[in-house]
Design an enzyme around this catalytic site. Structure first.
Site, PDB file in Angstrom:
ATOM      1  N   HIS A   1      79.148  40.291  52.291  1.00 36.92           N
ATOM      2  CA  HIS A   1      79.648  39.460  51.197  1.00 36.92           C
ATOM      3  C   HIS A   1      80.417  40.262  50.157  1.00 36.92           C
ATOM      4  CE1 HIS A   1      78.775  35.446  48.996  1.00 36.92           C
ATOM      5  NE2 HIS A   1      79.934  35.923  48.621  1.00 36.92           N
TER       6      HIS A   1
ATOM      7  N   TYR B   1      74.643  31.332  48.330  1.00 37.83           N
ATOM      8  CA  TYR B   1      75.001  29.974  47.938  1.00 37.83           C
ATOM      9  C   TYR B   1      73.798  29.036  47.939  1.00 37.83           C
ATOM     10  CZ  TYR B   1      79.883  31.251  49.120  1.00 37.83           C
ATOM     11  OH  TYR B   1      81.120  31.846  49.221  1.00 37.83           O
TER      12      TYR B   1
END
Length: 257
Positions: free
Chosen positions: A97, A39
């Site tokens: 993730h 991110y």
């Protein structure tokens, strides 16, 4: 790490570039901040947390190791880099993730366990796993899964993953709960919102919050939207309304592998 430690509504931070948003969120009552290496918001989260008067121990901080860094040495290296960006000695949840690219359960998960045993991570989370991949992870891990984060909204309802979470006693963390801005385009949600004089976004969050073993992490940047997402916890949908949303048969996955 168990479900009681994760509030019904946390904050997803993808795309947030101002630490003041994090500081405001904490002032309003958010106690679960979710970020990830990919991110690019770990520094923003860390700066906002440092500015806040809310004690660190009162906030669940989660980050995720990206798919290209899941070899053991890379797990250790990039987690240290994440902690440096966050300005923290440890995170409460450290996620895989996605189980792709460099992910190898027999090598990746023991590296995560080393970090947990060292106190660097409070719990090991998984994200975007299938049931089969979850079962493989359970067979490798010594400790229970701390959380599983998946896309979950009225247009994409992975019920098999919810069943697995309930069976094995960990929270399902729903990301993109507002269908990436499309909540108002869902006829069933819009009708229920009108009946309650509420927003479609509030209905989506209330629907998820009413589900056993589900917490959610909508992203918001303005104080008004941050407050509205928290307030959605107080909206009560009746069983028929929840079932109407449950029955939506569209499968619009917004973030496929």
């Amino acid at each position: 790490m168990n479900q009681r430690e994760l509030p019904p509504v946390g904050l997803g931070t993808m795309g947030i570039d101002d630490p003041a948003v994090i500081e405001t969120a904490l002032e309003l009552g958010y106690r679960h901040l979710d970020t990830a290496q990919i991110y690019g918001t770990e520094t923003v989260v860390g700066e906002g947390l440092a500015r806040s008067a809310v004690p660190r121990e009162d906030v669940t901080i989660a980050t995720k190791v990206w798919a290209d860094s899941l070899a053991p040495d890379d797990v250790r290296r990039t987690t240290a880099e994440s902690l440096d960006r966050l300005g923290l000695e440890s995170v409460d949840l450290l996620y895989v993730h996605r189980p792709v690219e460099t992910y190898d359960p027999e090598r990746t998960l023991p590296a995560f366990e080393e970090l947990r045993d060292a106190g660097t991570a409070g719990g090991i989370g998984l994200s975007n796993f299938s049931v089969a991949e979850l079962e493989t992870a359970r067979a490798v891990l010594d400790a229970p899964i701390a959380a599983h984060q998946v896309e979950f909204h009225p247009l994409f309802q992975p019920e098999d993953l919810l069943v697995h979470a309930r069976e094995h006693g960990y929270p399902l963390v729903a990301y993109s709960p507002l269908a990436n801005g499309r909540a108002g385009e869902i006829d069933e949600v819009a009708a229920i919102a009108a009946a309650h004089d509420a927003t479609p976004e509030a209905v989506c969050l209330a629907w998820l919050a009413a589900k056993e073993s589900v917490v959610t992490i909508p992203k918001a940047s303005s104080a008004a939207h941050l407050r509205a997402n928290l307030d959605a916890r107080d909206l009560e949908l009746d069983p028929a309304e929840r079932e109407r949303i449950d029955a939506i048969e569209r499968t619009d996955e917004l973030f496929p592998e």
